[in-house]
Design a protein around this motif. Structure first.
Motif, PDB file in Angstrom:
ATOM      1  N   GLY A 169       6.894  55.313  -1.624  1.00  0.00           N
ATOM      2  CA  GLY A 169       6.953  55.766  -3.010  1.00  0.00           C
ATOM      3  C   GLY A 169       5.741  55.362  -3.821  1.00  0.00           C
ATOM      4  N   LEU A 170       4.624  55.076  -3.169  1.00  0.00           N
ATOM      5  CA  LEU A 170       3.437  54.611  -3.881  1.00  0.00           C
ATOM      6  C   LEU A 170       2.451  55.727  -4.203  1.00  0.00           C
ATOM      7  CD1 LEU A 170       2.787  51.259  -1.977  1.00  0.00           C
ATOM      8  CD2 LEU A 170       3.700  51.564  -4.283  1.00  0.00           C
ATOM      9  N   ILE A 171       2.510  56.832  -3.458  1.00  0.00           N
ATOM     10  CA  ILE A 171       1.687  57.989  -3.794  1.00  0.00           C
ATOM     11  C   ILE A 171       2.536  59.247  -3.677  1.00  0.00           C
ATOM     12  CG2 ILE A 171      -0.472  56.917  -3.016  1.00  0.00           C
ATOM     13  CD1 ILE A 171      -0.329  58.712  -0.524  1.00  0.00           C
ATOM     14  N   TYR A 172       2.119  60.286  -4.386  1.00  0.00           N
ATOM     15  CA  TYR A 172       2.779  61.577  -4.277  1.00  0.00           C
ATOM     16  C   TYR A 172       2.340  62.273  -2.995  1.00  0.00           C
ATOM     17  CZ  TYR A 172       4.433  61.227  -9.098  1.00  0.00           C
ATOM     18  OH  TYR A 172       5.068  60.835 -10.241  1.00  0.00           O
ATOM     19  N   ASN A 173       3.044  63.347  -2.650  1.00  0.00           N
ATOM     20  CA  ASN A 173       2.678  64.112  -1.463  1.00  0.00           C
ATOM     21  C   ASN A 173       1.564  65.098  -1.782  1.00  0.00           C
ATOM     22  OD1 ASN A 173       4.020  66.035  -2.963  1.00  0.00           O
ATOM     23  ND2 ASN A 173       5.835  66.073  -1.667  1.00  0.00           N
ATOM     24  N   ALA A 174       1.227  65.935  -0.799  1.00  0.00           N
ATOM     25  CA  ALA A 174       0.108  66.865  -0.957  1.00  0.00           C
ATOM     26  C   ALA A 174       0.315  67.824  -2.127  1.00  0.00           C
ATOM     27  CB  ALA A 174      -0.092  67.649   0.341  1.00  0.00           C
ATOM     28  N   GLU A 175       1.564  68.242  -2.357  1.00  0.00           N
ATOM     29  CA  GLU A 175       1.854  69.183  -3.438  1.00  0.00           C
ATOM     30  C   GLU A 175       1.476  68.622  -4.798  1.00  0.00           C
ATOM     31  OE1 GLU A 175       5.898  70.366  -3.240  1.00  0.00           O
ATOM     32  OE2 GLU A 175       5.763  71.119  -1.181  1.00  0.00           O
ATOM     33  N   ASN A 176       1.529  67.315  -4.943  1.00  0.00           N
ATOM     34  CA  ASN A 176       1.193  66.671  -6.212  1.00  0.00           C
ATOM     35  C   ASN A 176      -0.154  65.958  -6.169  1.00  0.00           C
ATOM     36  OD1 ASN A 176       3.720  66.950  -8.050  1.00  0.00           O
ATOM     37  ND2 ASN A 176       4.556  66.394  -6.050  1.00  0.00           N
ATOM     38  N   GLY A 177      -0.950  66.280  -5.158  1.00  0.00           N
ATOM     39  CA  GLY A 177      -2.334  65.813  -5.150  1.00  0.00           C
ATOM     40  C   GLY A 177      -2.580  64.413  -4.647  1.00  0.00           C
ATOM     41  N   TYR A 178      -1.634  63.797  -3.962  1.00  0.00           N
ATOM     42  CA  TYR A 178      -1.811  62.466  -3.386  1.00  0.00           C
ATOM     43  C   TYR A 178      -2.139  61.381  -4.423  1.00  0.00           C
ATOM     44  CZ  TYR A 178      -1.964  64.670   1.237  1.00  0.00           C
ATOM     45  OH  TYR A 178      -1.653  65.369   2.370  1.00  0.00           O
ATOM     46  N   ARG A 179      -1.906  61.625  -5.692  1.00  0.00           N
ATOM     47  CA  ARG A 179      -2.247  60.590  -6.669  1.00  0.00           C
ATOM     48  C   ARG A 179      -1.222  59.465  -6.666  1.00  0.00           C
ATOM     49  NH1 ARG A 179       0.115  61.821 -11.904  1.00  0.00           N
ATOM     50  NH2 ARG A 179       1.276  63.770 -11.861  1.00  0.00           N
ATOM     51  N   LEU A 180      -1.615  58.325  -7.207  1.00  0.00           N
ATOM     52  CA  LEU A 180      -0.708  57.184  -7.240  1.00  0.00           C
ATOM     53  C   LEU A 180       0.533  57.522  -8.054  1.00  0.00           C
ATOM     54  CD1 LEU A 180      -3.189  55.655  -6.095  1.00  0.00           C
ATOM     55  CD2 LEU A 180      -2.421  53.688  -7.413  1.00  0.00           C
ATOM     56  N   ALA A 181       1.686  57.134  -7.529  1.00  0.00           N
ATOM     57  CA  ALA A 181       2.957  57.461  -8.164  1.00  0.00           C
ATOM     58  C   ALA A 181       3.297  56.512  -9.307  1.00  0.00           C
ATOM     59  CB  ALA A 181       4.075  57.435  -7.124  1.00  0.00           C
ATOM     60  N   MET A 182       2.658  55.358  -9.358  1.00  0.00           N
ATOM     61  CA  MET A 182       2.903  54.383 -10.415  1.00  0.00           C
ATOM     62  C   MET A 182       1.613  54.209 -11.206  1.00  0.00           C
ATOM     63  SD  MET A 182       5.116  51.699  -8.154  1.00  0.00           S
ATOM     64  CE  MET A 182       5.407  50.580  -9.519  1.00  0.00           C
ATOM     65  N   PRO A 183       1.520  54.855 -12.360  1.00  0.00           N
ATOM     66  CA  PRO A 183       0.283  54.843 -13.142  1.00  0.00           C
ATOM     67  C   PRO A 183      -0.207  53.449 -13.517  1.00  0.00           C
ATOM     68  CG  PRO A 183       1.755  56.548 -13.939  1.00  0.00           C
ATOM     69  CD  PRO A 183       2.539  55.752 -12.954  1.00  0.00           C
ATOM     70  N   LEU A 184       0.699  52.533 -13.827  1.00  0.00           N
ATOM     71  CA  LEU A 184       0.269  51.181 -14.184  1.00  0.00           C
ATOM     72  C   LEU A 184      -0.363  50.470 -12.992  1.00  0.00           C
ATOM     73  CD1 LEU A 184       3.130  49.915 -16.533  1.00  0.00           C
ATOM     74  CD2 LEU A 184       0.820  50.634 -17.168  1.00  0.00           C
ATOM     75  N   LEU A 185       0.129  50.740 -11.799  1.00  0.00           N
ATOM     76  CA  LEU A 185      -0.495  50.178 -10.597  1.00  0.00           C
ATOM     77  C   LEU A 185      -1.908  50.737 -10.441  1.00  0.00           C
ATOM     78  CD1 LEU A 185      -0.490  48.586  -7.943  1.00  0.00           C
ATOM     79  CD2 LEU A 185       0.680  50.537  -6.864  1.00  0.00           C
ATOM     80  N   ALA A 186      -2.083  52.018 -10.722  1.00  0.00           N
ATOM     81  CA  ALA A 186      -3.414  52.627 -10.640  1.00  0.00           C
ATOM     82  C   ALA A 186      -4.371  51.977 -11.637  1.00  0.00           C
ATOM     83  CB  ALA A 186      -3.319  54.130 -10.899  1.00  0.00           C
ATOM     84  N   LEU A 187      -3.900  51.746 -12.862  1.00  0.00           N
ATOM     85  CA  LEU A 187      -4.739  51.094 -13.874  1.00  0.00           C
ATOM     86  C   LEU A 187      -5.103  49.671 -13.455  1.00  0.00           C
ATOM     87  CD1 LEU A 187      -3.002  52.237 -17.195  1.00  0.00           C
ATOM     88  CD2 LEU A 187      -5.198  53.009 -16.299  1.00  0.00           C
ATOM     89  N   TRP A 188      -4.134  48.971 -12.896  1.00  0.00           N
ATOM     90  CA  TRP A 188      -4.386  47.587 -12.460  1.00  0.00           C
ATOM     91  C   TRP A 188      -5.411  47.551 -11.329  1.00  0.00           C
ATOM     92  CZ3 TRP A 188      -3.368  45.129  -7.736  1.00  0.00           C
ATOM     93  CH2 TRP A 188      -3.519  43.741  -7.746  1.00  0.00           C
ATOM     94  N   LEU A 189      -5.301  48.469 -10.389  1.00  0.00           N
ATOM     95  CA  LEU A 189      -6.250  48.526  -9.284  1.00  0.00           C
ATOM     96  C   LEU A 189      -7.662  48.842  -9.777  1.00  0.00           C
ATOM     97  CD1 LEU A 189      -4.150  50.369  -6.533  1.00  0.00           C
ATOM     98  CD2 LEU A 189      -5.086  48.050  -6.373  1.00  0.00           C
ATOM     99  N   LYS A 190      -7.772  49.783 -10.717  1.00  0.00           N
ATOM    100  CA  LYS A 190      -9.085  50.105 -11.276  1.00  0.00           C
ATOM    101  C   LYS A 190      -9.708  48.882 -11.929  1.00  0.00           C
ATOM    102  CE  LYS A 190      -8.021  54.929 -12.385  1.00  0.00           C
ATOM    103  NZ  LYS A 190      -7.822  55.876 -13.505  1.00  0.00           N
ATOM    104  N   GLU A 191      -8.901  48.185 -12.728  1.00  0.00           N
ATOM    105  CA  GLU A 191      -9.386  46.980 -13.419  1.00  0.00           C
ATOM    106  C   GLU A 191      -9.780  45.905 -12.426  1.00  0.00           C
ATOM    107  OE1 GLU A 191      -6.810  43.868 -15.693  1.00  0.00           O
ATOM    108  OE2 GLU A 191      -7.325  45.450 -17.120  1.00  0.00           O
ATOM    109  N   ARG A 192      -8.988  45.751 -11.393  1.00  0.00           N
ATOM    110  CA  ARG A 192      -9.235  44.726 -10.375  1.00  0.00           C
ATOM    111  C   ARG A 192     -10.509  45.020  -9.580  1.00  0.00           C
ATOM    112  NH1 ARG A 192      -7.428  44.557  -4.882  1.00  0.00           N
ATOM    113  NH2 ARG A 192      -7.012  42.458  -4.084  1.00  0.00           N
TER     114      ARG A 192
END
Length: 377
Positions: free
Chosen positions: A352-375
């Motif tokens: 449940g950490l990323i979406y499937n191909a239909e939704n573009g493989y983007r991270l499913a938890m936006p706050l996790l994505a922001l934290w990773l970018k910052e890190r």
């Protein structure tokens, strides 16, 4: 705020208690069609697989729909079902919590005393060390008990199984899964809802042995999230400052994820913004504080993932793409080719950490994505 990700429970640190009302009508958070469909499925004794990422509102929709059709809800968290015996015990405990003690005791005495006992704390307990054949019979007896319970209460029984695919870690041949689905189908007053990640959407839909309807919860549109957020904040005496980029920043951070939206709104409400107006700086501070609280938990999450999944997750966070398998993307981020990359994509989807191909493989938890970018920066 608690998030469930695969086997990981993610919880923020203690926050100032904020009494916000999140019981906004479901149509205001863009799920009215799904809500009505779930009601129709449950009303006709149908079974359902509802998929989405953690925080997308799967349980909220199902429990709300169940109330509409006069249903008794029994919930089982299948992450806790680490083996077959534990799975049976969790079902027994769910029944204990929803039916009269004397009726359960009578049932044990009359038909299941060789498999269960009913202790002084009104808990239905599986007798330990049963042989496999006895365990199967105990399981079948419990499923039959659900129908008995439904008739006695004059209500439907709905089993909600959170993270149901997790049982495949020990049910490798699918025997327990198949038996469960086929047995429940027999009983006219019992149905079930399986709650899983989007990666599960394609499973079992063509199986004639136990057909199941599927509803997938996609990310919400920005205008829907904006309407929902304004409604909740208005009830708390707050509003986004129309002269700032506060609302736009909030929507970009949330990316249609209602769970992360709730977490940020709680922070904004606790901060008591100047003149009750939420500015861009207020939103930035709320996100910053939330990411700080979640930092240790996110670090722990990464430690539980294989190295190739961590590498891919970081790459998708800083450089989103709908084609991670492309030669250019692989070379740019130093990803492994072939089966290793596909395995990482599949693994992250099932968690449940990323979406499937239909939704573009983007991270499913936006706050996790922001934290990773910052890190990473």
């Amino acid at each position: 705020m608690v998030y469930a990700v695969g086997k990981v429970a993610i919880k923020t640190k203690s926050e100032k208690r904020v009494n916000l009302n999140f019981s906004t009508p479901l149509q205001l958070i863009g799920r009215s069609l799904e809500f009505q469909r779930i009601i129709e499925i449950l009303a006709k004794d149908g079974d359902l697989l509802i998929t989405g990422v953690p925080g997308s509102g799967r349980r909220t929709l199902v429990k709300g729909a169940a109330k509409e059709v006069n249903t008794v809800i029994l919930e089982i968290d299948c992450i806790r079902a680490t083996e077959a015996e534990r799975f049976v015990q969790l079902l027994a405990e769910a029944i204990s919590q929803n039916w009269e003690a004397d009726k359960i005791q009578n049932w044990v005495n009359e038909s299941s005393s060789e498999f269960f006992n009913f202790n002084s704390e009104n808990q239905l307990k599986l007798i330990h060390s049963l042989q496999q054949k006895q365990l199967w019979q105990a399981f079948a007896n419990l499923l039959n008990l659900l129908e008995i319970m439904a008739v006695d209460l004059n209500q439907r029984i709905l089993l909600i199984l959170q993270s149901f695919p997790h049982i495949r870690s020990w049910d490798r041949q699918g025997l327990w899964e198949t038996t469960f689905r086929q047995e429940v189908k027999i009983y006219p007053h019992v149905s079930y809802v399986l709650i899983a990640t989007i990666a599960e959407s394609s499973q079992h839909t063509d199986d004639t042995n136990y057909p199941i309807e599927t509803i997938q919860l996609a990310p919400l549109a920005k205008d829907v999230v904006a309407l929902w957020a304004r409604e909740i904040l208005h009830n708390d005496g707050l509003t986004f400052d129309c002269h700032s980029q506060g609302l736009q920043l909030f929507l970009e951070a949330v990316q249609g994820h209602i769970g992360d939206g709730m977490a940020i709104i709680r922070r904004l409400s606790a901060s008591r913004c100047t003149n009750s107006l939420i500015t861009e700086e207020d939103v930035k501070e709320a996100i910053k504080g939330l990411l700080k609280d979640l930092s240790m938990t996110y670090e722990s999450l990464l430690m539980l993932l294989p190295a190739n999944q961590v590498h891919l997750l970081e790459s998708l966070a800083i450089d989103p793409t709908d084609k991670p398998q492309s030669k250019e993307y692989i070379q740019k981020h130093g990803l492994s080719r072939g089966g290793s990359l596909q395995g990482a994509l599949t693994g992250l989807q099932h968690k449940g950490l990323i979406y499937n191909a239909e939704n573009g493989y983007r991270l499913a938890m936006p706050l996790l994505a922001l934290w990773l970018k910052e890190r990473l920066h």
